[in-house]
Design a protein around this motif. Structure first.
Motif, short mmCIF file in Angstrom:
data_model
loop_
_atom_site.label_atom_id
_atom_site.label_comp_id
_atom_site.label_asym_id
_atom_site.label_seq_id
_atom_site.Cartn_x
_atom_site.Cartn_y
_atom_site.Cartn_z
N CYS A 164 25.25 20.93 -20.00
CA CYS A 164 26.24 21.84 -19.44
C CYS A 164 26.97 21.14 -18.30
O CYS A 164 26.38 20.33 -17.58
N VAL A 165 28.24 21.49 -18.13
CA VAL A 165 29.07 20.95 -17.04
C VAL A 165 29.49 22.11 -16.14
O VAL A 165 29.97 23.14 -16.62
N GLY A 190 33.97 20.99 -13.98
CA GLY A 190 34.76 20.19 -14.91
C GLY A 190 36.22 20.16 -14.51
O GLY A 190 37.12 20.42 -15.31
N ALA A 244 36.84 16.78 -23.67
CA ALA A 244 36.55 18.16 -24.09
C ALA A 244 36.08 18.19 -25.54
O ALA A 244 35.12 18.90 -25.88
N LEU A 277 30.57 24.63 -20.79
CA LEU A 277 31.32 24.50 -19.55
C LEU A 277 31.26 25.81 -18.78
O LEU A 277 31.54 26.88 -19.32
N PRO A 319 33.34 27.02 -15.87
CA PRO A 319 34.53 26.51 -15.18
C PRO A 319 34.68 26.90 -13.72
O PRO A 319 35.33 26.18 -12.96
N TYR A 370 40.43 23.44 -17.95
CA TYR A 370 39.85 24.62 -18.62
C TYR A 370 40.53 24.84 -19.97
O TYR A 370 39.86 25.10 -20.99
N ALA A 425 39.34 22.54 -22.61
CA ALA A 425 38.04 22.95 -23.13
C ALA A 425 38.20 24.07 -24.16
O ALA A 425 37.54 24.05 -25.22
#
Length: 410
Positions: free
Chosen positions: A242-243, A246, A254, A264, A266, A301, A304
């Motif tokens: 998991c990020v 980002g 992505a 993600l 965000p 975002y 992603a």
């Protein structure tokens, strides 16, 4: 006088006169009742079959409780507000965190993932909530995050400085030994470090590999505070799960995340938080860095979303914080919708998707038989617009009503 019990953790109830958003079907469904026994949904039945004394929800929309995947109950950012938290004694900090947990639950967040807390207090808080000593959400926690010497968050007690693969291995094991459900790494700079930039790489490949390999060997997933695309790509190739944030994803990175099933969180609100920063007396350098990162953060975002990355709710700010006319967690959900997800996709990112990441989807995230009765209700339909969540006026955790502003029991 009879003995005064602890806070109940599991209750019995029947909820009726509601529009059910169960997380399984896309549209709200009426004419149903939820039958709850010992904190768990026993059945979803036609409303006409609900013969027990029931809580009449007056046509409210009912959905699973929110799952906030980026929470810090002991957050202390640069500035006067953060300095006050950092100066708390251990016992005062525990009380401060307990109050934050209570307010988080009342805001509609019934489960949190803590991703760096001070001095092990999160483990004590989790035990206190489970024992019924204090009210709060279900807690999954990383304990203290792992950073390099001088790395992101190094100057607070919610991180452990680890240099070299061996130290990283010991750091992971130390948090697992305390009861960590996951591991958090600081692999780049960020917004809150004065002597770093968002783009500053902070862990070597060998350090990241050691931490991730050790965590996985102990059955723990790994999430990482991360900004620049190149650092994220390297961690993803090593098995990151998991990020966080980002801030500077590219389309290629992505896509790599999507291919490797890396989620993600965000935290869009953290680069749109002027009022919050003013509340806390955040210094100009941090405000400028944060607000200046906003456009690129939103672009990241959207990369992603376009790549099909699994997006998860996380506010970073205290979920309950009074912010721009609502709570911080609801404001994050509004940013997620405005940034490109549909309302229904946002609701999934706030409920079922986090439950899957936590390997808890057999207990939370949807409203179905066998799952905990963790739910929220509001007058308007959040599947049409997540701003309906501004109207949350009913919260239940484990079949126990913890907030009820409008309802009556008949």
């Amino acid at each position: 006088m009879s003995a005064v019990p602890s806070i109940p953790q599991r209750g019995d109830a029947v909820l009726t006169n509601l529009q059910l958003i169960d997380g399984l079907t896309p549209e709200p469904r009426g004419g149903l009742a939820l039958v709850i026994r010992a904190g768990v949904i026993e059945a979803v039945v036609p409303a006409a079959d609900a013969t027990d004394s029931a809580i009449d929800l007056d046509g409210a929309f009912v959905m699973p409780g929110l799952v906030n995947m980026h929470t810090h109950f002991s957050l202390s950012l640069p500035g006067a507000g953060g300095d006050a938290v950092a100066a708390l004694s251990p016992d005062a900090l525990a009380l401060y965190m307990a109050d934050g947990a209570r307010r988080t639950l009342l805001s509609g967040v019934t489960t949190v993932r803590c991703v760096a807390e001070k001095g092990g207090a999160d483990f004590a808080l989790r035990r206190a909530i489970e024992a019924g000593h204090v009210p709060g959400p279900r807690i999954f926690t990383a304990g203290r995050a792992l950073c390099c010497t001088g790395g992101h968050g190094h100057d607070t007690d919610d991180t452990i400085e680890c240099d070299g693969p061996d130290a990283m291995t010991r750091g992971v094991r130390s948090q697992v030994a305390l009861g960590a459900d996951l591991i958090k790494l600081m692999i780049s700079g960020g917004i809150a470090g004065e002597h770093e930039q968002i783009t500053t790489p902070q862990l070597t490949r060998a350090e990241m590999a050691a931490a991730i390999e050790t965590a996985h060997a102990w059955g723990r997933k790994v999430t990482a505070h991360a900004g620049p695309a190149a650092v994220i790509a390297e961690a993803v190739e090593l098995g990151l799960d998991c990020v966080e944030h980002g801030y500077e994803l590219t389309p290629d990175v992505a896509r790599l995340m999507a291919e490797r099933h890396v989620s993600l969180v965000p935290t869009l609100v953290v680069t749109r938080a002027q009022a919050f920063f003013d509340d806390l007396g955040i210094p100009p350098w941090m405000q400028e860095r944060s607000l200046g990162a906003g456009p690129r953060h939103l672009e990241s975002y959207r990369h992603a979303i376009d790549a099909g990355v699994d997006i998860l709710l996380g506010s970073d700010m205290p979920p309950f914080w009074d912010f721009e006319g609502t709570s911080a967690v609801v404001r994050e959900l509004e940013h997620m919708q405005a940034g490109g997800l549909s309302a229904s996709q946002v609701l999934s990112a706030a409920t079922a998707a986090p439950a899957r990441w936590l390997d808890a989807d057999d207990r939370i995230g949807i409203l179905a038989p066998g799952r905990f009765a963790d739910l929220i209700a509001m007058p308007d339909d959040p599947t049409a617009d997540v701003s309906a969540l501004r109207g949350i006026d009913f919260v239940m955790k484990g079949g126990v009503v913890v907030r009820d502003e409008e309802r009556i029991v008949r």
